[in-house]
Design a protein around this motif. Structure first.
Motif, PDB file in Angstrom:
ATOM      1  N   HIS A 426     -14.655  13.410  -9.133  1.00 41.65           N
ATOM      2  CA  HIS A 426     -14.023  12.097  -9.244  1.00 41.65           C
ATOM      3  C   HIS A 426     -12.503  12.268  -9.271  1.00 41.65           C
ATOM      4  CE1 HIS A 426     -12.859   8.167 -10.787  1.00 41.65           C
ATOM      5  NE2 HIS A 426     -14.066   7.731 -10.455  1.00 41.65           N
ATOM      6  N   PRO A 427     -11.762  11.502  -8.493  1.00 40.15           N
ATOM      7  CA  PRO A 427     -10.304  11.708  -8.389  1.00 40.15           C
ATOM      8  C   PRO A 427      -9.539  11.457  -9.685  1.00 40.15           C
ATOM      9  CG  PRO A 427     -10.996   9.697  -7.251  1.00 40.15           C
ATOM     10  CD  PRO A 427     -12.242  10.436  -7.594  1.00 40.15           C
ATOM     11  N   SER A 428     -10.145  10.788 -10.652  1.00 38.88           N
ATOM     12  CA  SER A 428      -9.440  10.510 -11.906  1.00 38.88           C
ATOM     13  C   SER A 428      -9.714  11.540 -12.992  1.00 38.88           C
ATOM     14  CB  SER A 428      -9.830   9.113 -12.433  1.00 38.88           C
ATOM     15  OG  SER A 428      -9.383   8.103 -11.558  1.00 38.88           O
ATOM     16  N   VAL A 429     -10.448  12.589 -12.640  1.00 37.40           N
ATOM     17  CA  VAL A 429     -10.830  13.599 -13.636  1.00 37.40           C
ATOM     18  C   VAL A 429     -10.040  14.882 -13.404  1.00 37.40           C
ATOM     19  CG1 VAL A 429     -12.716  15.046 -14.496  1.00 37.40           C
ATOM     20  CG2 VAL A 429     -13.141  12.639 -13.941  1.00 37.40           C
ATOM     21  N   ILE A 430      -9.281  15.299 -14.417  1.00 35.68           N
ATOM     22  CA  ILE A 430      -8.620  16.608 -14.355  1.00 35.68           C
ATOM     23  C   ILE A 430      -9.625  17.696 -14.677  1.00 35.68           C
ATOM     24  CG2 ILE A 430      -6.999  18.131 -15.556  1.00 35.68           C
ATOM     25  CD1 ILE A 430      -5.075  15.901 -15.769  1.00 35.68           C
ATOM     26  N   ASP A 431     -10.362  17.504 -15.773  1.00 36.52           N
ATOM     27  CA  ASP A 431     -11.372  18.496 -16.149  1.00 36.52           C
ATOM     28  C   ASP A 431     -12.386  17.856 -17.067  1.00 36.52           C
ATOM     29  OD1 ASP A 431     -12.619  20.942 -16.035  1.00 36.52           O
ATOM     30  OD2 ASP A 431     -10.771  22.052 -16.395  1.00 36.52           O
ATOM     31  N   VAL A 432     -13.499  18.560 -17.250  1.00 40.28           N
ATOM     32  CA  VAL A 432     -14.594  18.000 -18.025  1.00 40.28           C
ATOM     33  C   VAL A 432     -15.409  19.123 -18.637  1.00 40.28           C
ATOM     34  CG1 VAL A 432     -15.994  17.876 -15.912  1.00 40.28           C
ATOM     35  CG2 VAL A 432     -16.662  16.521 -17.899  1.00 40.28           C
ATOM     36  N   VAL A 433     -15.959  18.856 -19.802  1.00 38.99           N
ATOM     37  CA  VAL A 433     -16.925  19.772 -20.404  1.00 38.99           C
ATOM     38  C   VAL A 433     -18.124  18.937 -20.846  1.00 38.99           C
ATOM     39  CG1 VAL A 433     -15.868  19.643 -22.697  1.00 38.99           C
ATOM     40  CG2 VAL A 433     -17.305  21.576 -22.115  1.00 38.99           C
ATOM     41  N   VAL A 434     -19.308  19.494 -20.619  1.00 38.91           N
ATOM     42  CA  VAL A 434     -20.550  18.802 -20.972  1.00 38.91           C
ATOM     43  C   VAL A 434     -21.276  19.638 -22.016  1.00 38.91           C
ATOM     44  CG1 VAL A 434     -22.824  18.102 -20.123  1.00 38.91           C
ATOM     45  CG2 VAL A 434     -20.775  17.623 -18.758  1.00 38.91           C
ATOM     46  N   ILE A 435     -21.707  18.988 -23.081  1.00 39.58           N
ATOM     47  CA  ILE A 435     -22.424  19.688 -24.149  1.00 39.58           C
ATOM     48  C   ILE A 435     -23.688  18.922 -24.508  1.00 39.58           C
ATOM     49  CG2 ILE A 435     -20.319  20.713 -25.092  1.00 39.58           C
ATOM     50  CD1 ILE A 435     -20.445  18.589 -27.328  1.00 39.58           C
ATOM     51  N   GLY A 436     -24.571  19.598 -25.211  1.00 42.09           N
ATOM     52  CA  GLY A 436     -25.759  18.953 -25.748  1.00 42.09           C
ATOM     53  C   GLY A 436     -25.539  18.602 -27.209  1.00 42.09           C
ATOM     54  N   VAL A 437     -25.780  17.355 -27.555  1.00 38.01           N
ATOM     55  CA  VAL A 437     -25.619  16.876 -28.925  1.00 38.01           C
ATOM     56  C   VAL A 437     -27.005  16.571 -29.495  1.00 38.01           C
ATOM     57  CG1 VAL A 437     -24.656  15.016 -30.340  1.00 38.01           C
ATOM     58  CG2 VAL A 437     -23.334  15.959 -28.446  1.00 38.01           C
ATOM     59  N   PRO A 438     -27.283  16.971 -30.748  1.00 43.98           N
ATOM     60  CA  PRO A 438     -28.619  16.743 -31.322  1.00 43.98           C
ATOM     61  C   PRO A 438     -29.067  15.298 -31.236  1.00 43.98           C
ATOM     62  CG  PRO A 438     -27.320  18.178 -32.744  1.00 43.98           C
ATOM     63  CD  PRO A 438     -26.390  17.686 -31.668  1.00 43.98           C
ATOM     64  N   ASP A 439     -30.342  15.124 -30.905  1.00 42.35           N
ATOM     65  CA  ASP A 439     -30.917  13.784 -30.778  1.00 42.35           C
ATOM     66  C   ASP A 439     -32.341  13.823 -31.333  1.00 42.35           C
ATOM     67  OD1 ASP A 439     -30.725  10.995 -29.303  1.00 42.35           O
ATOM     68  OD2 ASP A 439     -32.696  11.840 -28.821  1.00 42.35           O
ATOM     69  N   GLU A 440     -32.668  12.873 -32.216  1.00 41.41           N
ATOM     70  CA  GLU A 440     -33.967  12.901 -32.890  1.00 41.41           C
ATOM     71  C   GLU A 440     -35.124  12.761 -31.913  1.00 41.41           C
ATOM     72  OE1 GLU A 440     -34.280  10.110 -36.051  1.00 41.41           O
ATOM     73  OE2 GLU A 440     -32.644  11.009 -37.236  1.00 41.41           O
TER      74      GLU A 440
END
Length: 508
Positions: A426-440
């Motif tokens: 996406h042209p508006s994104v310099i950088d990104v990190v994706v993580i997993g967050v706990p979910d019940e």
């Protein structure tokens, strides 16, 4: 030929250039000899360690080469670490001498005291030769006689510490001469299209990281001049101007640098003369496919990539031409080595199936003072790298993600790298990190943390990115939440510090 050979046969050729400094191969050899004799007189013996806590300064190399020529260990330390973090490394490595600069001296002294290093009279600084701690005063009056025995030392790198404390990676001294070890590395340079000098290798990434350090040492060994840009943080416009001015032929870079270069204005990019470039090597972090495509289109087929780790060294290599035939691959295993993809049962999986990557051929090492972790890394002669990947019918490796970054949601494996690559388009994104967050309900849910370009409309961007993922990613891979931040935390190598991101998002 080696740097030492060039010092004899072409002593006037430039070895190191930085600002107004020019050190020839002959002068470099003289400095190295004086430093060796100084280390001897200071009681830094064979097998002892010397630590360097510096930014990319030319003074790094003479001390490192002195250690690598006389069976000593050199310990590059990340200069961005805090005093307690540096103290841990100093305590673990037990160096007999530390080199830093005046700006970092207070932190290093604090760290040395916390580590219990004996006294501060072995902490020296680069720069002002009149300073009480000046490194030059410790060696410049020593004899320039070459050492009686030239046997190879080793670089003891510390892992990035993204999980737990960093670990020192130490290899036994080989008993070979530096020239013999140079021959061992020659095959790798050929695979990466790295040729004999003359040429100019721009030191772009931090020397306290294994890949840039090894590439810089290899360049000197091939008679190539090392050029040091006068930059603090990486500035793409300034860097582009510098490499054109010095007529760079090669460098080691990371994908983040590519992404920032590609965001320069079209007219700046179009004016750049790339004709001097021979090989720009990258590794250490996944490179999004569109980013690499665009860099090859701009700079030509000069991008050379390898896959490996500090522990394993180079495992696979791929040229621009080979990569364009299979975008996303990190190449085929180097000659004389083997690679296996193993499943959860520890057995090799079928071609095309996913599993953990093991390399067979890596030199033995141990983690300093941690035999348990050392033992857990090896399975016989096979080294667990820690990544998840698969191999296609041509034997080409595709790295899917780090094992430790894997997200498990509803019993399904989700690879953050795939989502990150999508959002990075996406042209508006310099950088990104994706993580997993706990979910019940699902075990983990996918959360993306995005650093937008300057001037982006943040009020609408999160929703826009959610829509951007639809049709590009399966529903179960789409982020359940996209947060925007001013700047993602990074390690000095350019990699995102996932540990700091997780600390912000995961419950204590």
């Amino acid at each position: 030929m080696t740097w030492y050979s060039y010092a004899q046969t072409d002593p006037d050729r430039a070895a190191l250039i930085a600002d107004d400094v020019r050190v020839s191969f002959g002068e470099l050899n003289e400095q190295v000899n004086r430093i060796i004799n100084s280390l001897d007189s200071l009681g830094v013996g064979r097998g002892d360690a010397v630590a360097i806590v510096l930014p990319n300064e030319w003074e790094y190399l003479p001390l490192e080469l002195a250690c690598l020529s006389t069976e000593r260990y050199i310990v590059p330390v990340n200069r961005h670490l805090t005093a307690p973090e540096i103290a841990y490394i100093l305590s673990n490595a037990e160096p007999k001498l530390v080199l830093t600069n005046a700006d970092l001296l207070p932190v290093v002294r604090e760290a040395a005291a916390e580590a219990g290093l004996p006294g501060t009279d072995r902490i020296y600084t680069t720069g002002d030769p009149s300073a009480p701690t000046a490194w030059a005063s410790a060696w410049q009056n020593s004899p320039a006689d070459p050492p009686k025995d030239r046997l190879a030392g080793s670089v003891m790198f510390y892992s990035s510490g993204t999980t737990g404390k960093p670990k020192g990676i130490r290899r036994a001294l080989s008993g070979l001469t530096p020239e013999q070890e140079h021959e061992v590395g020659r095959q790798t340079w050929g695979l990466l299209n790295l040729t004999e000098g003359p040429g100019v290798h721009v030191v772009a990434a931090p020397l306290y990281h294994s890949a840039p350090n090894g590439m810089a040492l290899g360049a000197l060994g091939r008679g190539v001049t090392l050029a040091f840009p006068a930059m603090g943080r990486f500035d793409p416009a300034e860097f582009l101007s510098f490499i054109e001015r010095v007529k760079m032929t090669e460098s080691f870079m990371v994908p983040t640098m590519f992404q920032r270069l590609l965001r320069l204005p079209d007219d700046v990019r179009a004016a750049f003369d790339s004709s001097s470039l021979r090989a720009v090597v990258h590794a250490g972090a996944p490179c999004p496919v569109p980013t690499k495509h665009d860099m090859i289109a701009w700079w030509g087929p000069v991008l050379e990539e390898f896959y490996g780790s500090t522990e394993s060294s180079v495992v696979t290599t791929v040229s621009s031409k080979q990569w364009l035939e299979a975008p996303g691959t990190v190449g085929q295993v180097r000659p004389g080595w083997r690679m296996e993809i193993r499943g959860a049962d520890g057995k090799p999986v079928a071609q095309g199936e996913e599993g953990l990557i093991f390399s067979i051929g890596s030199a033995p090492f141990d983690y300093v003072k941690d035999p348990e972790k050392t033992a857990g890394t090896w399975e016989g002669e096979a080294l667990l790298i820690g990544d998840i990947g698969k191999v296609d019918e041509e034997g080409r490796l595709f790295v899917l993600d780090r094992r430790t970054d894997l997200i498990l949601s509803g019993g399904v494996n989700i690879y953050p790298a795939e989502i990150e690559f999508t959002l990075a388009e996406h042209p508006s994104v310099i950088d990104v990190v994706v993580i997993g967050v706990p979910d019940e309900e699902w075990g983990q849910k996918v959360v993306a943390i995005v650093q937008p370009v300057e001037g982006a409309d943040r009020s609408a961007l999160s929703e826009e990115l959610v829509e951007f993922c639809q049709g590009r990613l399966a529903k179960y891979k789409q982020p359940s939440r996209i947060d925007l931040v001013d700047e993602l935390p990074r390690m000095p190598t350019g990699k995102i510090s996932r540990s700091k991101v997780r600390d912000s998002y995961l419950p204590a």
